[in-house]
Design an enzyme around this catalytic site. Structure first.
Site, short mmCIF file in Angstrom:
data_model
loop_
_atom_site.label_atom_id
_atom_site.label_comp_id
_atom_site.label_asym_id
_atom_site.label_seq_id
_atom_site.Cartn_x
_atom_site.Cartn_y
_atom_site.Cartn_z
N ARG A 128 0.85 -1.21 0.00
CA ARG A 128 0.00 0.00 0.00
C ARG A 128 0.88 1.25 0.00
O ARG A 128 1.54 1.58 0.99
CB ARG A 128 -0.93 0.03 1.21
CG ARG A 128 -1.83 1.26 1.25
CD ARG A 128 -2.81 1.33 0.11
NE ARG A 128 -3.76 0.22 0.12
CZ ARG A 128 -4.45 -0.18 -0.93
NH1 ARG A 128 -4.27 0.41 -2.09
NH2 ARG A 128 -5.31 -1.17 -0.86
N GLU A 147 -1.86 9.13 -11.11
CA GLU A 147 -1.33 7.94 -11.80
C GLU A 147 -1.25 8.21 -13.31
O GLU A 147 -2.25 8.64 -13.90
CB GLU A 147 -2.24 6.75 -11.51
CG GLU A 147 -2.55 6.56 -10.04
CD GLU A 147 -3.85 5.83 -9.79
OE1 GLU A 147 -4.24 4.99 -10.63
OE2 GLU A 147 -4.51 6.11 -8.76
N HIS A 186 1.01 3.74 -10.60
CA HIS A 186 -0.08 4.13 -9.68
C HIS A 186 0.51 4.86 -8.45
O HIS A 186 0.43 4.37 -7.31
CB HIS A 186 -0.76 2.83 -9.24
CG HIS A 186 -2.04 2.99 -8.50
ND1 HIS A 186 -2.17 3.65 -7.29
CD2 HIS A 186 -3.30 2.53 -8.79
CE1 HIS A 186 -3.42 3.59 -6.87
NE2 HIS A 186 -4.11 2.93 -7.75
N ARG A 211 2.50 -6.24 -10.23
CA ARG A 211 2.93 -5.71 -8.93
C ARG A 211 3.07 -6.78 -7.85
O ARG A 211 3.54 -6.49 -6.75
CB ARG A 211 1.98 -4.61 -8.45
CG ARG A 211 0.54 -5.08 -8.22
CD ARG A 211 -0.33 -3.95 -7.69
NE ARG A 211 -1.76 -4.32 -7.65
CZ ARG A 211 -2.67 -3.63 -7.01
NH1 ARG A 211 -2.34 -2.50 -6.37
NH2 ARG A 211 -3.94 -4.00 -7.01
O1 TA6 Z 1 -6.49 4.07 -9.26
C1 TA6 Z 1 -7.58 4.23 -8.39
C2 TA6 Z 1 -8.07 2.84 -8.00
O2 TA6 Z 1 -8.48 2.11 -9.13
C3 TA6 Z 1 -9.19 3.00 -6.98
O3 TA6 Z 1 -10.45 2.66 -7.53
C4 TA6 Z 1 -8.77 2.07 -5.83
O4 TA6 Z 1 -9.26 0.78 -6.04
C5 TA6 Z 1 -7.24 2.15 -5.96
O5 TA6 Z 1 -7.02 2.10 -7.37
C6 TA6 Z 1 -6.48 1.14 -5.16
O6 TA6 Z 1 -6.55 -0.13 -5.76
P1 TA6 Z 1 -5.80 -1.38 -5.01
O7 TA6 Z 1 -6.10 -2.56 -5.90
O8 TA6 Z 1 -4.34 -1.04 -4.97
O9 TA6 Z 1 -6.39 -1.43 -3.64
#
Ligand code: TA6
Length: 303
Positions: free
Chosen positions: A75, A275, A171, A101
């Protein structure tokens, strides 16, 4: 299985780049040079931290709850979303944002730039599992150059005889003083899919400020943007190439509570995701025998 010791022998740079085995068993590259420091987990080629020496506060945000574990995403930092962005188009059991990832990557090159920045190139290791989710002949490399500027190049090579389509994004979680006192400029007039607003297609007017869950995929834009941070008194400049989508995301209170790994009590207030990628209608057809590269460069300016 490559060890940290083997990597230090082959790719380490004295006093600048070293590899260590984390308690989780995953290997982490630690970079420290005259311009900046950074850390990157080899699983996922996941840059976790970046702090230019000119900054008292890191520029890339990592959750206080972030845990390293085999096969699990981290995270914060810069997750590599590939070969699709968001949910898989047809297979709900496939991982959101692709598998890149959460699988092993190998180090292929390291070195010091003439200006003193440190670069490191990693390649995704294909496997039965990855081929079962994405049966194409291709390679994925990430080159990270760590200095006062952070540059990341995500290169997809189609080594096969047929074209394939990818969705992708770097991201990136950026550290801000407080999301309520920040804004993103540069996307004025761009169309976006409002994922937190019923997935309606809307047009951006002016700067993006934050007062609730925000999850927007800006499309058909090659524009860079700027994150203005009143509390920390700085601007983060986001430049990109090879990308027509920019995603802007904050979970805000309710979604953050559900996610539970953004750092209590309100870790989510200290980050915003901007992102750079290619998503939805901007997915990329990579023709047989060609290469597509997505590049970002981040720089910080004190106000
Ligand atoms: O990029 C935004 C997003 O798609 C949100 O909708 C949220 O799900 C975020 O990514 C985090 O995704 P993750 O799979 O890393 O929890």
């Amino acid at each position: 299985m490559t060890t940290a010791q083997h990597l230090n022998t082959q790719f380490g740079i004295n006093g600048e780049l070293k590899f260590r085995e984390d308690a989780s068993g995953l290997i982490v590259a630690e970079i420290s040079n005259g311009q900046a420091s950074a850390s990157l987990c080899l699983q996922g080629a996941h840059l976790m931290t970046w702090k230019p020496n000119s900054q008292a506060v890191p520029v890339i945000w990592l959750s206080r709850d972030a845990k390293l574990a085999a096969g699990k995403s981290i995270r914060g930092g810069v997750p590599v979303c590939w070969p699709w962005f968001g949910a898989h188009a047809s297979e709900s059991a496939f991982p959101g944002h692709g598998y890149a990832r959460t699988v092993p990557w190998q180090v292929v090159e390291s070195g010091t730039e003439p200006d003193g920045a440190t670069h490191l190139t990693l390649r995704l290791v294909q496997s039965e599992k990855t081929r079962s989710q994405w049966p194409h002949a291709g390679t994925l490399d990430l080159t990270v150059t760590v200095g006062e500027t952070l540059r990341m190049e995500l290169a997809t090579e189609n080594t096969g005889a047929t074209d394939f389509v990818i969705g992708e994004a770097l991201h990136t979680y950026f550290r801000v003083g407080d999301i309520g006192g920040g804004r993103v400029k540069g996307l004025d007039g761009c169309d976006y899919w409002d994922k937190a607003g019923g997935s309606a297609l809307r047009k951006q007017s002016g700067a993006i400020s934050f007062s609730g869950e925000t999850d927007r995929v800006y499309i058909n834009t090659a524009a860079g943007c700027v994150i203005e941070d009143d509390k920390l008194g700085r601007r983060i400049h986001v430049a990109k190439s090879g990308s027509l989508s920019t995603v802007v995301w904050t979970p805000w209170t309710e979604k953050a509570a559900k996610m539970g790994d953004l750092g209590q009590p309100e870790g989510w207030r200290e980050m915003v995701c901007v992102e750079s990628g290619n998503a939805i209608e901007n997915v990329v057809n990579v023709a047989a025998g060609t290469r597509h590269t997505l590049i970002v460069e981040y720089q910080v300016e004190l106000l």
